[in-house]
Design an enzyme around this catalytic site. Structure first.
Site: not given
Lengths: 275, 275
Positions: A143, A221, A254
Protein backbone atom coordinates in the site's frame (compact mmCIF):
# COMPACT_ATOMS: atom_id res chain seq x y z
CA UNK A 1 21.30 0.34 18.89
CA UNK A 2 18.95 -0.66 21.68
CA UNK A 3 17.60 -4.22 21.53
CA UNK A 4 14.00 -4.23 22.75
CA UNK A 5 13.14 -7.93 22.33
CA UNK A 6 14.37 -11.08 20.67
CA UNK A 7 12.58 -14.24 19.58
CA UNK A 8 13.65 -17.43 17.92
CA UNK A 9 11.49 -18.08 14.85
CA UNK A 10 11.85 -20.68 12.09
CA UNK A 11 15.37 -21.43 13.30
CA UNK A 12 16.46 -17.79 12.92
CA UNK A 13 16.45 -14.81 15.24
CA UNK A 14 13.97 -11.95 15.21
CA UNK A 15 15.14 -8.78 16.93
CA UNK A 16 13.09 -5.69 17.74
CA UNK A 17 15.48 -2.76 17.94
CA UNK A 18 15.53 1.01 18.29
CA UNK A 19 18.17 3.49 17.19
CA UNK A 20 18.65 7.23 16.92
CA UNK A 21 18.16 8.46 13.35
CA UNK A 22 20.14 11.47 12.16
CA UNK A 23 17.64 12.00 9.33
CA UNK A 24 14.48 12.12 11.46
CA UNK A 25 16.14 13.34 14.64
CA UNK A 26 14.11 10.78 16.56
CA UNK A 27 14.41 7.27 17.92
CA UNK A 28 13.22 4.87 15.20
CA UNK A 29 12.07 1.29 15.69
CA UNK A 30 12.46 -1.69 13.39
CA UNK A 31 12.57 -5.47 13.41
CA UNK A 32 15.22 -7.69 11.82
CA UNK A 33 14.81 -11.38 11.04
CA UNK A 34 18.16 -13.10 10.55
CA UNK A 35 17.91 -16.62 9.13
CA UNK A 36 19.76 -19.56 10.66
CA UNK A 37 23.39 -20.03 9.62
CA UNK A 38 26.55 -17.97 9.58
CA UNK A 39 25.84 -15.10 7.19
CA UNK A 40 26.41 -12.45 6.10
CA UNK A 41 22.95 -12.55 4.55
CA UNK A 42 21.37 -10.59 1.72
CA UNK A 43 18.23 -8.86 2.95
CA UNK A 44 14.85 -7.42 2.11
CA UNK A 45 13.46 -4.22 3.57
CA UNK A 46 9.69 -4.32 4.01
CA UNK A 47 7.88 -0.98 3.97
CA UNK A 48 4.48 -1.07 5.66
CA UNK A 49 1.29 0.81 4.93
CA UNK A 50 -0.72 3.55 6.63
CA UNK A 51 -1.18 3.22 10.42
CA UNK A 52 1.38 0.40 10.63
CA UNK A 53 4.38 0.14 12.93
CA UNK A 54 7.40 -2.17 12.75
CA UNK A 55 5.17 -4.88 14.22
CA UNK A 56 2.48 -5.53 11.58
CA UNK A 57 4.52 -7.38 8.99
CA UNK A 58 6.59 -8.97 11.75
CA UNK A 59 3.66 -10.68 13.46
CA UNK A 60 1.17 -11.11 10.61
CA UNK A 61 2.93 -11.77 7.30
CA UNK A 62 4.15 -15.27 8.08
CA UNK A 63 7.19 -14.62 5.90
CA UNK A 64 10.01 -15.98 8.03
CA UNK A 65 9.63 -19.63 7.06
CA UNK A 66 10.24 -18.73 3.41
CA UNK A 67 13.04 -16.34 4.38
CA UNK A 68 14.77 -18.98 6.50
CA UNK A 69 14.57 -21.43 3.62
CA UNK A 70 15.90 -18.87 1.12
CA UNK A 71 18.63 -17.67 3.49
CA UNK A 72 17.61 -14.02 3.32
CA UNK A 73 17.08 -11.61 6.19
CA UNK A 74 14.09 -9.23 6.43
CA UNK A 75 14.11 -5.75 7.99
CA UNK A 76 10.79 -4.06 8.81
CA UNK A 77 10.97 -0.41 9.93
CA UNK A 78 8.28 1.78 11.43
CA UNK A 79 6.33 3.95 8.97
CA UNK A 80 7.21 7.39 10.36
CA UNK A 81 8.97 9.24 13.15
CA UNK A 82 6.94 9.25 16.35
CA UNK A 83 6.93 10.81 19.77
CA UNK A 84 5.80 13.86 21.66
CA UNK A 85 7.95 16.39 19.84
CA UNK A 86 6.91 15.07 16.43
CA UNK A 87 4.16 16.74 14.41
CA UNK A 88 0.97 14.73 13.94
CA UNK A 89 -2.54 14.92 12.56
CA UNK A 90 -5.78 13.42 13.85
CA UNK A 91 -6.37 11.66 10.52
CA UNK A 92 -4.93 8.18 10.00
CA UNK A 93 -3.47 9.12 6.62
CA UNK A 94 -1.24 12.02 7.65
CA UNK A 95 1.53 12.44 10.20
CA UNK A 96 2.65 9.69 12.55
CA UNK A 97 2.10 6.30 10.92
CA UNK A 98 1.85 7.92 7.50
CA UNK A 99 5.34 9.07 6.49
CA UNK A 100 4.87 8.16 2.80
CA UNK A 101 8.63 7.52 2.43
CA UNK A 102 9.44 11.06 1.34
CA UNK A 103 11.59 13.81 2.85
CA UNK A 104 9.13 16.52 3.85
CA UNK A 105 10.01 20.09 2.91
CA UNK A 106 7.05 21.86 4.51
CA UNK A 107 6.34 22.95 8.10
CA UNK A 108 5.56 21.42 10.50
CA UNK A 109 6.63 18.13 8.89
CA UNK A 110 10.08 19.03 7.59
CA UNK A 111 11.75 18.84 11.00
CA UNK A 112 11.29 15.06 11.42
CA UNK A 113 9.48 13.48 8.44
CA UNK A 114 12.54 12.43 6.41
CA UNK A 115 11.61 8.86 5.64
CA UNK A 116 13.38 8.60 2.27
CA UNK A 117 16.69 9.57 3.88
CA UNK A 118 15.93 7.43 6.91
CA UNK A 119 15.37 4.24 4.89
CA UNK A 120 18.16 4.73 2.35
CA UNK A 121 20.82 5.98 4.80
CA UNK A 122 20.23 5.47 8.51
CA UNK A 123 18.31 2.20 8.45
CA UNK A 124 20.62 0.56 5.93
CA UNK A 125 23.69 1.66 7.91
CA UNK A 126 22.24 0.56 11.25
CA UNK A 127 21.19 -2.93 10.22
CA UNK A 128 24.37 -3.61 8.27
CA UNK A 129 26.56 -2.66 11.21
CA UNK A 130 24.37 -4.25 13.88
CA UNK A 131 23.50 -7.57 12.21
CA UNK A 132 25.26 -10.10 9.95
CA UNK A 133 23.86 -8.53 6.77
CA UNK A 134 25.63 -8.13 3.45
CA UNK A 135 25.18 -4.95 1.37
CA UNK A 136 22.85 -6.83 -0.99
CA UNK A 137 19.36 -5.40 -0.54
CA UNK A 138 15.92 -5.45 -2.07
CA UNK A 139 12.73 -3.57 -1.28
CA UNK A 140 9.15 -4.64 -0.96
CA UNK A 141 6.10 -3.21 0.74
CA UNK A 142 2.35 -2.84 0.99
CA UNK A 143 0.00 0.00 0.00
CA UNK A 144 1.75 3.23 1.11
CA UNK A 145 4.79 0.97 1.59
CA UNK A 146 4.35 -0.48 -1.90
CA UNK A 147 4.60 3.09 -3.18
CA UNK A 148 7.65 3.55 -0.96
CA UNK A 149 9.33 0.37 -2.21
CA UNK A 150 8.73 1.20 -5.89
CA UNK A 151 9.83 4.82 -5.73
CA UNK A 152 12.87 4.31 -3.47
CA UNK A 153 14.13 1.43 -5.63
CA UNK A 154 13.58 3.42 -8.82
CA UNK A 155 15.45 6.42 -7.38
CA UNK A 156 18.26 4.54 -5.62
CA UNK A 157 19.17 1.66 -7.94
CA UNK A 158 22.70 1.44 -6.58
CA UNK A 159 21.21 0.49 -3.23
CA UNK A 160 18.55 -2.04 -4.23
CA UNK A 161 18.76 -5.02 -6.57
CA UNK A 162 15.05 -5.72 -6.96
CA UNK A 163 11.64 -4.44 -5.97
CA UNK A 164 8.14 -5.83 -5.51
CA UNK A 165 4.90 -4.65 -3.96
CA UNK A 166 1.52 -5.69 -2.63
CA UNK A 167 -1.39 -3.38 -3.45
CA UNK A 168 0.85 -0.33 -3.95
CA UNK A 169 -0.37 3.23 -4.27
CA UNK A 170 0.77 3.17 -7.88
CA UNK A 171 0.45 6.86 -8.61
CA UNK A 172 0.09 8.97 -5.45
CA UNK A 173 -0.20 12.21 -7.41
CA UNK A 174 -3.50 10.88 -8.76
CA UNK A 175 -5.31 9.64 -5.63
CA UNK A 176 -6.67 11.27 -2.49
CA UNK A 177 -4.21 9.61 -0.09
CA UNK A 178 -1.22 10.78 -2.10
CA UNK A 179 -2.56 14.24 -2.91
CA UNK A 180 -3.22 14.93 0.75
CA UNK A 181 0.16 13.65 1.93
CA UNK A 182 2.24 15.27 -0.84
CA UNK A 183 0.45 18.58 -0.42
CA UNK A 184 1.27 18.52 3.29
CA UNK A 185 4.82 17.15 3.11
CA UNK A 186 6.02 18.60 -0.24
CA UNK A 187 3.84 21.69 -0.67
CA UNK A 188 1.27 22.85 -3.19
CA UNK A 189 3.64 22.91 -6.17
CA UNK A 190 2.88 19.62 -7.89
CA UNK A 191 6.19 19.66 -9.77
CA UNK A 192 7.79 18.50 -6.53
CA UNK A 193 5.38 15.56 -6.33
CA UNK A 194 6.38 13.91 -9.60
CA UNK A 195 9.66 12.58 -8.26
CA UNK A 196 7.73 10.45 -5.76
CA UNK A 197 5.20 8.76 -8.05
CA UNK A 198 6.16 5.31 -9.38
CA UNK A 199 4.00 5.51 -12.51
CA UNK A 200 5.21 9.02 -13.38
CA UNK A 201 8.86 8.14 -12.70
CA UNK A 202 8.63 5.25 -15.16
CA UNK A 203 6.72 7.33 -17.71
CA UNK A 204 9.27 10.17 -17.53
CA UNK A 205 12.18 7.78 -17.96
CA UNK A 206 13.42 8.76 -14.51
CA UNK A 207 13.03 5.30 -12.97
CA UNK A 208 15.99 2.94 -12.91
CA UNK A 209 15.16 -0.18 -14.90
CA UNK A 210 14.70 -3.58 -13.27
CA UNK A 211 14.62 -6.92 -15.07
CA UNK A 212 11.11 -7.37 -13.64
CA UNK A 213 8.87 -5.81 -11.00
CA UNK A 214 6.44 -8.10 -9.17
CA UNK A 215 3.14 -6.57 -8.03
CA UNK A 216 0.27 -8.48 -6.42
CA UNK A 217 -3.16 -6.86 -6.18
CA UNK A 218 -6.38 -8.25 -4.70
CA UNK A 219 -9.51 -7.61 -6.73
CA UNK A 220 -11.74 -7.31 -3.65
CA UNK A 221 -9.49 -4.60 -2.23
CA UNK A 222 -11.76 -1.73 -1.20
CA UNK A 223 -9.03 0.81 -2.08
CA UNK A 224 -8.37 -0.57 -5.55
CA UNK A 225 -10.21 1.92 -7.77
CA UNK A 226 -9.96 5.11 -5.75
CA UNK A 227 -6.47 4.92 -4.27
CA UNK A 228 -4.26 2.16 -5.68
CA UNK A 229 -4.86 2.27 -9.48
CA UNK A 230 -2.39 -0.42 -10.60
CA UNK A 231 -3.49 0.18 -14.19
CA UNK A 232 -1.53 3.46 -14.13
CA UNK A 233 1.63 1.55 -13.27
CA UNK A 234 0.82 -1.04 -15.90
CA UNK A 235 0.31 1.59 -18.61
CA UNK A 236 3.51 3.42 -17.68
CA UNK A 237 5.55 0.22 -17.65
CA UNK A 238 4.15 -0.81 -21.02
CA UNK A 239 4.97 2.57 -22.57
CA UNK A 240 8.48 2.60 -21.14
CA UNK A 241 9.27 -1.03 -21.83
CA UNK A 242 9.72 -1.83 -18.14
CA UNK A 243 8.74 -5.45 -17.50
CA UNK A 244 6.04 -5.64 -14.83
CA UNK A 245 4.46 -8.84 -13.53
CA UNK A 246 1.14 -7.55 -12.20
CA UNK A 247 -0.93 -10.38 -10.76
CA UNK A 248 -4.60 -9.66 -10.07
CA UNK A 249 -6.13 -12.01 -7.48
CA UNK A 250 -9.86 -12.73 -7.41
CA UNK A 251 -11.41 -12.33 -3.95
CA UNK A 252 -8.42 -11.00 -2.02
CA UNK A 253 -8.67 -7.77 -0.01
CA UNK A 254 -6.20 -5.19 1.37
CA UNK A 255 -5.36 -7.08 4.58
CA UNK A 256 -2.37 -9.10 5.77
CA UNK A 257 -4.41 -12.20 4.90
CA UNK A 258 -3.66 -11.25 1.29
CA UNK A 259 0.00 -10.58 2.00
CA UNK A 260 0.55 -13.84 3.87
CA UNK A 261 -0.99 -15.77 0.96
CA UNK A 262 1.65 -14.63 -1.54
CA UNK A 263 4.60 -13.42 0.51
CA UNK A 264 6.64 -16.58 -0.17
CA UNK A 265 6.50 -15.74 -3.89
CA UNK A 266 7.99 -12.31 -3.16
CA UNK A 267 10.76 -13.76 -0.99
CA UNK A 268 11.64 -16.18 -3.80
CA UNK A 269 11.49 -13.38 -6.41
CA UNK A 270 14.03 -11.33 -4.48
CA UNK A 271 16.19 -14.27 -3.35
CA UNK A 272 16.73 -15.21 -7.00
CA UNK A 273 17.96 -11.68 -7.70
CA UNK A 274 20.05 -11.27 -4.54
CA UNK A 275 22.17 -14.32 -5.39
CA UNK B 1 -24.77 -17.00 13.21
CA UNK B 2 -23.64 -13.45 12.54
CA UNK B 3 -20.78 -13.04 10.07
CA UNK B 4 -18.54 -10.19 11.20
CA UNK B 5 -15.88 -10.26 8.48
CA UNK B 6 -14.56 -12.46 5.70
CA UNK B 7 -11.14 -12.62 4.02
CA UNK B 8 -9.70 -14.73 1.26
CA UNK B 9 -6.47 -16.34 2.46
CA UNK B 10 -4.30 -19.02 0.83
CA UNK B 11 -7.10 -19.76 -1.61
CA UNK B 12 -9.59 -20.48 1.17
CA UNK B 13 -12.03 -18.34 3.13
CA UNK B 14 -11.54 -17.01 6.64
CA UNK B 15 -14.73 -15.98 8.43
CA UNK B 16 -15.04 -14.14 11.72
CA UNK B 17 -18.41 -15.03 13.21
CA UNK B 18 -20.46 -14.60 16.35
CA UNK B 19 -23.25 -16.76 17.71
CA UNK B 20 -25.36 -17.11 20.82
CA UNK B 21 -24.13 -19.90 23.07
CA UNK B 22 -26.64 -21.80 25.21
CA UNK B 23 -23.83 -22.98 27.48
CA UNK B 24 -22.38 -19.58 28.32
CA UNK B 25 -25.58 -17.60 27.81
CA UNK B 26 -23.55 -15.01 25.89
CA UNK B 27 -22.58 -14.12 22.36
CA UNK B 28 -19.37 -15.98 21.51
CA UNK B 29 -16.90 -15.13 18.75
CA UNK B 30 -14.76 -17.43 16.66
CA UNK B 31 -12.97 -17.61 13.34
CA UNK B 32 -13.22 -20.40 10.75
CA UNK B 33 -10.73 -21.02 7.95
CA UNK B 34 -12.23 -23.19 5.21
CA UNK B 35 -9.70 -24.42 2.65
CA UNK B 36 -10.27 -24.15 -1.10
CA UNK B 37 -12.38 -26.87 -2.70
CA UNK B 38 -15.79 -28.41 -2.23
CA UNK B 39 -15.70 -30.00 1.21
CA UNK B 40 -16.99 -31.13 3.57
CA UNK B 41 -13.66 -30.75 5.35
CA UNK B 42 -12.27 -32.34 8.49
CA UNK B 43 -11.24 -29.64 10.94
CA UNK B 44 -9.04 -28.62 13.83
CA UNK B 45 -10.17 -26.54 16.78
CA UNK B 46 -7.43 -24.28 18.12
CA UNK B 47 -7.71 -23.29 21.79
CA UNK B 48 -5.79 -20.14 22.66
CA UNK B 49 -4.00 -19.11 25.82
CA UNK B 50 -4.53 -16.53 28.55
CA UNK B 51 -5.59 -13.04 27.40
CA UNK B 52 -6.23 -14.23 23.83
CA UNK B 53 -9.33 -13.75 21.71
CA UNK B 54 -10.42 -15.49 18.50
CA UNK B 55 -7.94 -13.23 16.68
CA UNK B 56 -4.48 -14.19 17.97
CA UNK B 57 -4.05 -17.53 16.23
CA UNK B 58 -5.96 -16.23 13.23
CA UNK B 59 -3.60 -13.35 12.49
CA UNK B 60 -0.30 -14.61 13.96
CA UNK B 61 0.05 -18.38 13.58
CA UNK B 62 0.56 -18.45 9.82
CA UNK B 63 -1.19 -21.83 9.72
CA UNK B 64 -3.53 -21.43 6.77
CA UNK B 65 -1.03 -22.23 4.05
CA UNK B 66 -0.43 -25.64 5.59
CA UNK B 67 -4.16 -26.11 6.23
CA UNK B 68 -5.03 -25.24 2.63
CA UNK B 69 -2.47 -27.74 1.39
CA UNK B 70 -3.72 -30.47 3.74
CA UNK B 71 -7.39 -29.71 3.01
CA UNK B 72 -8.35 -29.21 6.64
CA UNK B 73 -10.35 -26.36 8.16
CA UNK B 74 -9.36 -24.58 11.38
CA UNK B 75 -11.74 -23.10 13.96
CA UNK B 76 -10.40 -20.66 16.57
CA UNK B 77 -12.83 -19.64 19.35
CA UNK B 78 -12.49 -16.92 21.94
CA UNK B 79 -11.06 -17.99 25.30
CA UNK B 80 -14.02 -17.08 27.53
CA UNK B 81 -17.44 -15.48 27.63
CA UNK B 82 -17.23 -11.70 27.59
CA UNK B 83 -19.41 -8.64 28.02
CA UNK B 84 -20.86 -6.34 30.59
CA UNK B 85 -23.00 -8.88 32.39
CA UNK B 86 -20.14 -11.38 32.63
CA UNK B 87 -18.03 -11.69 35.79
CA UNK B 88 -14.42 -10.59 35.50
CA UNK B 89 -11.27 -10.03 37.50
CA UNK B 90 -8.60 -7.37 37.20
CA UNK B 91 -5.89 -10.02 36.85
CA UNK B 92 -5.03 -11.33 33.38
CA UNK B 93 -5.21 -14.93 34.51
CA UNK B 94 -8.78 -15.04 35.82
CA UNK B 95 -12.16 -14.20 34.32
CA UNK B 96 -12.60 -12.83 30.82
CA UNK B 97 -9.83 -14.11 28.56
CA UNK B 98 -9.02 -16.89 31.04
CA UNK B 99 -11.83 -19.44 30.84
CA UNK B 100 -9.51 -22.44 31.29
CA UNK B 101 -11.88 -24.65 29.25
CA UNK B 102 -13.80 -25.87 32.30
CA UNK B 103 -17.45 -25.51 33.38
CA UNK B 104 -17.33 -23.31 36.46
CA UNK B 105 -19.41 -24.43 39.46
CA UNK B 106 -18.70 -21.49 41.77
CA UNK B 107 -20.19 -17.99 42.03
CA UNK B 108 -19.82 -15.59 40.34
CA UNK B 109 -18.32 -17.65 37.49
CA UNK B 110 -20.86 -20.44 37.20
CA UNK B 111 -23.45 -18.35 35.39
CA UNK B 112 -21.40 -17.89 32.20
CA UNK B 113 -18.01 -19.61 32.41
CA UNK B 114 -18.94 -22.94 30.79
CA UNK B 115 -16.15 -23.29 28.30
CA UNK B 116 -15.98 -27.11 28.28
CA UNK B 117 -19.64 -27.31 27.29
CA UNK B 118 -19.25 -24.41 24.91
CA UNK B 119 -16.40 -26.01 22.95
CA UNK B 120 -17.72 -29.57 22.93
CA UNK B 121 -21.37 -28.72 22.23
CA UNK B 122 -22.21 -25.23 21.00
CA UNK B 123 -19.11 -24.46 18.98
CA UNK B 124 -18.99 -27.87 17.29
CA UNK B 125 -22.70 -27.64 16.43
CA UNK B 126 -22.43 -24.07 15.13
CA UNK B 127 -19.47 -24.57 12.84
CA UNK B 128 -20.74 -27.87 11.47
CA UNK B 129 -24.09 -26.38 10.57
CA UNK B 130 -22.75 -23.04 9.35
CA UNK B 131 -19.75 -24.18 7.31
CA UNK B 132 -18.89 -27.12 5.02
CA UNK B 133 -17.29 -29.11 7.85
CA UNK B 134 -17.46 -32.85 8.38
CA UNK B 135 -17.82 -34.29 11.91
CA UNK B 136 -14.14 -35.27 11.90
CA UNK B 137 -12.38 -33.08 14.45
CA UNK B 138 -9.10 -32.70 16.26
CA UNK B 139 -7.94 -30.36 19.00
CA UNK B 140 -4.80 -28.34 19.45
CA UNK B 141 -3.90 -25.30 21.49
CA UNK B 142 -1.34 -23.20 23.31
CA UNK B 143 -0.55 -22.78 27.01
CA UNK B 144 -3.97 -22.56 28.78
CA UNK B 145 -5.35 -23.75 25.43
CA UNK B 146 -2.85 -26.60 25.32
CA UNK B 147 -4.29 -27.70 28.67
CA UNK B 148 -7.76 -27.28 27.18
CA UNK B 149 -6.93 -29.33 24.08
CA UNK B 150 -5.36 -32.17 26.06
CA UNK B 151 -8.07 -32.43 28.69
CA UNK B 152 -11.07 -32.02 26.38
CA UNK B 153 -9.70 -34.62 23.96
CA UNK B 154 -8.95 -37.04 26.79
CA UNK B 155 -12.46 -36.58 28.22
CA UNK B 156 -14.40 -36.54 24.93
CA UNK B 157 -12.70 -39.12 22.73
CA UNK B 158 -15.84 -39.71 20.70
CA UNK B 159 -15.62 -36.10 19.54
CA UNK B 160 -11.91 -35.75 18.72
CA UNK B 161 -9.61 -38.00 16.71
CA UNK B 162 -6.28 -36.52 17.75
CA UNK B 163 -4.74 -33.91 19.99
CA UNK B 164 -1.57 -31.84 20.13
CA UNK B 165 -0.33 -28.82 22.04
CA UNK B 166 2.21 -26.05 22.18
CA UNK B 167 3.62 -25.21 25.62
CA UNK B 168 0.60 -26.64 27.47
CA UNK B 169 -0.11 -26.16 31.15
CA UNK B 170 0.55 -29.85 31.63
CA UNK B 171 -0.75 -30.18 35.16
CA UNK B 172 -2.83 -27.18 36.26
CA UNK B 173 -3.41 -28.61 39.75
CA UNK B 174 0.33 -28.18 40.33
CA UNK B 175 1.02 -24.63 39.14
CA UNK B 176 -0.04 -21.16 40.24
CA UNK B 177 -2.10 -20.36 37.12
CA UNK B 178 -4.13 -23.56 37.45
CA UNK B 179 -4.49 -23.45 41.22
CA UNK B 180 -5.86 -19.92 41.10
CA UNK B 181 -8.28 -20.63 38.25
CA UNK B 182 -9.51 -23.99 39.55
CA UNK B 183 -10.00 -22.61 43.04
CA UNK B 184 -12.13 -19.81 41.61
CA UNK B 185 -14.07 -21.79 39.01
CA UNK B 186 -14.31 -25.22 40.70
CA UNK B 187 -14.01 -24.40 44.43
CA UNK B 188 -11.58 -25.24 47.18
CA UNK B 189 -12.17 -29.01 47.08
CA UNK B 190 -9.25 -30.25 45.02
CA UNK B 191 -11.00 -33.53 44.22
CA UNK B 192 -12.99 -31.57 41.65
CA UNK B 193 -9.78 -30.31 40.02
CA UNK B 194 -8.36 -33.70 39.09
CA UNK B 195 -10.74 -34.25 36.22
CA UNK B 196 -9.26 -31.21 34.46
CA UNK B 197 -5.54 -31.99 34.69
CA UNK B 198 -4.00 -33.74 31.68
CA UNK B 199 -1.16 -35.37 33.60
CA UNK B 200 -3.46 -36.58 36.40
CA UNK B 201 -6.09 -37.85 33.92
CA UNK B 202 -3.46 -39.99 32.21
CA UNK B 203 -1.98 -41.17 35.50
CA UNK B 204 -5.39 -42.16 36.87
CA UNK B 205 -6.25 -44.09 33.71
CA UNK B 206 -9.10 -41.66 33.08
CA UNK B 207 -7.74 -40.28 29.81
CA UNK B 208 -8.84 -41.78 26.52
CA UNK B 209 -5.82 -43.25 24.72
CA UNK B 210 -4.46 -41.72 21.51
CA UNK B 211 -1.99 -43.38 19.14
CA UNK B 212 0.30 -40.42 19.82
CA UNK B 213 0.15 -36.94 21.36
CA UNK B 214 2.38 -34.25 19.87
CA UNK B 215 3.66 -31.56 22.25
CA UNK B 216 6.13 -28.81 21.35
CA UNK B 217 7.85 -26.84 24.10
CA UNK B 218 10.36 -23.98 23.83
CA UNK B 219 13.29 -24.17 26.25
CA UNK B 220 13.55 -20.37 26.57
CA UNK B 221 9.89 -20.16 27.59
CA UNK B 222 9.78 -18.01 30.73
CA UNK B 223 6.79 -20.03 32.04
CA UNK B 224 8.42 -23.43 31.55
CA UNK B 225 9.49 -24.34 35.07
CA UNK B 226 6.87 -22.59 37.18
CA UNK B 227 3.68 -23.04 35.14
CA UNK B 228 3.97 -25.48 32.24
CA UNK B 229 5.93 -28.47 33.62
CA UNK B 230 5.86 -30.77 30.58
CA UNK B 231 7.89 -33.30 32.56
CA UNK B 232 4.76 -34.10 34.58
CA UNK B 233 2.93 -35.00 31.37
CA UNK B 234 5.94 -36.99 30.22
CA UNK B 235 6.14 -38.97 33.46
CA UNK B 236 2.40 -39.67 33.45
CA UNK B 237 2.45 -40.81 29.82
CA UNK B 238 5.40 -43.06 30.45
CA UNK B 239 3.74 -44.69 33.48
CA UNK B 240 0.46 -45.18 31.64
CA UNK B 241 1.95 -46.36 28.36
CA UNK B 242 0.49 -43.38 26.44
CA UNK B 243 2.76 -42.50 23.53
CA UNK B 244 3.81 -38.84 23.76
CA UNK B 245 6.07 -37.07 21.27
CA UNK B 246 7.41 -34.22 23.41
CA UNK B 247 9.80 -32.04 21.42
CA UNK B 248 11.93 -29.59 23.36
CA UNK B 249 13.21 -26.69 21.24
CA UNK B 250 16.39 -24.79 22.15
CA UNK B 251 15.94 -20.99 22.18
CA UNK B 252 12.19 -20.77 21.54
CA UNK B 253 9.95 -18.78 23.88
CA UNK B 254 6.21 -18.71 24.70
CA UNK B 255 5.16 -16.43 21.83
CA UNK B 256 3.39 -16.96 18.49
CA UNK B 257 6.85 -16.81 16.89
CA UNK B 258 7.33 -20.27 18.42
CA UNK B 259 3.90 -21.46 17.29
CA UNK B 260 4.32 -20.26 13.71
CA UNK B 261 7.67 -22.07 13.50
CA UNK B 262 6.12 -25.50 14.08
CA UNK B 263 2.40 -25.16 13.33
CA UNK B 264 2.72 -26.88 9.95
CA UNK B 265 3.95 -30.01 11.76
CA UNK B 266 0.80 -29.97 13.90
CA UNK B 267 -1.47 -29.52 10.90
CA UNK B 268 0.23 -32.51 9.22
CA UNK B 269 0.02 -34.58 12.44
CA UNK B 270 -3.74 -34.07 12.60
CA UNK B 271 -4.38 -34.30 8.85
CA UNK B 272 -2.81 -37.76 8.84
CA UNK B 273 -5.24 -38.84 11.58
CA UNK B 274 -8.33 -37.13 10.20
CA UNK B 275 -8.06 -39.04 6.93
Amino acid sequence: MDIRAQHRVHGGTLTYAQHQSASTGTAMRYSVFVPPGAGPFAYLIWLSGLTCTEDNFTTKAGAYGAAAQAGVAIVAPDTSPRGEGVADDAAYDLGQGAGFYVDATQAPWASHFKMESYITRDLVAAVESGFPLAPRRSLFGHSMGGHGALTLAMKHPSLFRSVSAFSPIASPTRCAWGEKAFNAYLGADQAAWRGHDAALLIEAGKAAPFDDILVDQGLSDSFLEAQLKPELLEQAAQKAGQKLTLRRHEGYDHSYFFITSFVADHVAFHAARLG
